[in-house]
Design an enzyme around this catalytic site. Structure first.
Site: not given
Length: 502
Positions: A184, A435, A460
């Site tokens: 991320s 995601d 994710h």
């Protein structure tokens, strides 16, 4: 990783005409205001036990100026696992910390612990400045722009570089190759670290890193279109119910006893004082569930079953046709907040920020400007991105204005495939198309050594989670490919090192 991370003014789609549009943190989604720290619903997950020792490094406050104040230092937290490290030939695997306390990310990066034995690697997890315990000004670190001005990605990357060099020197391992890992926002940092400090790291694995989410490189509607598509692919009825639920929510709020009725509908522990609390509660559940639509049970953002989007839609589709769409949407959202069936009521608007993620609001007000909007095709209320309104909010809160083009100036992004092909190397960009952040990621190979690993069913930074016996074969193969590429980098490094010593 999973960041989140996600602590700011309602930056995206909304039913309010006065809402600003700023970035939802990658691990923590704040749909309304930075003061709504109550929207966080995160816990340290239960799972395989991990071992590490905790350390603190005396870090420089400001790496880029030479004023007296810049020489101030603070204690930066980092975690070490040397259980399998061969100090003579093993690499150093470094996790570039995200927008939260470092233990949370360590617990959710089981992949590094899984592969440490075969690589005989030292594992290092570095906490991002101003998060967790790494607060340069102690309890006053988040008090104003005067202190928060030292919080940005460039300072964080320099922190990592300085700490890694010092650690290797102290461990007499200066020749050990370093591989950066990040998911991320941490994945963005890992990729940028490789580009900015190629003399310190030989490669980076950047999972779910939306480095193309800035400026106009990615359509502004992409994130919420991605969330909506996840639900639509499971069930058109599910998508339609959620989309219609917002209309019923706002209509109910306009009634005289609307808030009381909403409190009953949402089974709140205390009466609601604003319709936006109920809206944000629903919004958060659907966004997070789309992000962590994992194929196995997990406890990252919240305890959830395998394929939680499917389970939410199963709840909605299980209702008789007709009836209140809002009630159905509430029942589905309850899966996110109460999968374990331990709650009898919901503290909507009063949850805690257990990982200290609210500081992301500063970054979203300064450098992390990712424009977002909602299209008519989205299951969320349509809205446009309003840069001026967003900037006004930041000016009011912090006394600073966003710099919307700074990230692409500092790290690039435009024409990335042509640019990195000529000067970049050794980066893996992994993305799962379930995601919604994947739309802002690198989705095709740039060169023979900058590769994109894209999985249609991935969520994710799913590849960073601990391997389990229930993992689908495609996930096992994705991790296997990552291991092969990293091994190739390390082998090439030692081959070059051997040649240079002859």
């Amino acid at each position: 990783m999973a960041r989140a991370l996600l602590l700011l003014l309602l930056l995206t789609c909304t039913v309010s005409t006065t809402t600003s549009s700023k970035l939802p943190p990658l691990h923590t989604y704040f749909p309304r205001s930075a003061s709504d720290a109550s929207l966080f619903h995160t816990q340290v997950p239960k799972g395989p036990k991990i071992n590490y020792t905790t350390h603190y490094f005396t870090q420089t406050l400001d790496h880029f100026t030479y004023t007296p104040k810049s020489y101030k230092t603070f204690q930066q937290k980092y975690l070490l696992n040397s259980n399998h490290w061969d100090s003579l030939s093993g690499p150093v695997f470094v996790y570039t910390g995200n927008e939260g306390d470092i233990e949370w990310f360590a617990y959710n990066t089981g992949f590094m612990f899984d592969v440490a034995p075969q690589f005989k690697a030292l594992l290092v997890f570095i906490e991002h400045r101003f998060y967790g315990e790494s607060k340069p000004f102690g309890d006053d670190s988040h008090s104003s722009a005067e202190t928060l001005g030292y919080l940005n990605s460039q300072q964080a990357l320099a922190d990592y570089a300085v700490l890694i060099r010092s650690l290797k020197r102290n461990l007499s391992a200066e020749a050990a190759p370093v591989v950066a890992f990040g998911g991320s926002y941490g994945g963005m940092l890992a990729a940028w670290f490789r580009l900015k400090y190629p003399h310190i790291t030989i490669g980076a694995l950047a999972s779910s890193a939306p480095i193309l989410q800035f400026d106009d490189m990615t359509p502004w509607t992409s994130f919420y279109d991605g969330v909506s598509l996840d639900f639509k692919e499971e069930s058109w009825n599910c998508f339609d119910v959620i989309k219609g639920g917002w209309v019923e929510l706002m209509a109910l709020s306009e009634q005289k006893e609307g808030l009381m009725e909403l409190s009953r509908t949402f089974k709140t522990c205390k009466d609601l004082h604003s319709v936006y609390s109920a809206r944000d509660w629903l919004w958060t559940a659907f966004v997070y569930t789309a992000m962590v639509d994992y194929p196995t049970r997990a406890n990252f953002m919240a305890p959830l079953p395998a394929y939680p989007v499917k389970e939410m839609c199963r709840i909605i589709d299980g209702f008789p046709r007709g009836g209140s769409k809002l009630n159905k949407a509430f029942a589905a959202a309850s899966l996110y907040y109460n999968y374990t069936s331990t709650k009898t009521c919901f503290n909507i608007g009063n949850e805690s920020d257990s990982h200290g993620l609210h500081v992301w609001d500063w970054q979203a007000c300064t450098e992390m400007i990712m424009p977002m909007s909602c299209s008519n095709e989205s299951m969320f209320p349509p809205s446009a991105y309003n840069a001026k309104e967003s900037g006004d909010d930041c000016l009011k809160k912090y006394g600073v204005l966003p710099r919307p083009h700074w990230i692409t100036t500092e790290f690039g992004g435009h024409r990335i495939y042509e640019v990195l092909k000529r000067f970049g190397s050794n980066i893996i960009f992994s993305n799962g198309m379930k995601d919604p952040w994947s739309r802002g990621g690198v989705l095709k190979n740039i060169s023979s050594s900058i590769v994109a690993l894209v999985t249609e069913q991935g969520a994710h930074h799913l590849d960073f989670r601990f391997a389990t016996k229930d993992d689908p074969e495609w996930l096992t193969q994705q991790r296997k490919r990552e291991i092969e590429i990293i091994k190739k980098w390390i082998d090439e490094y030692y081959a070059d090192l051997k040649k240079s010593s002859i």
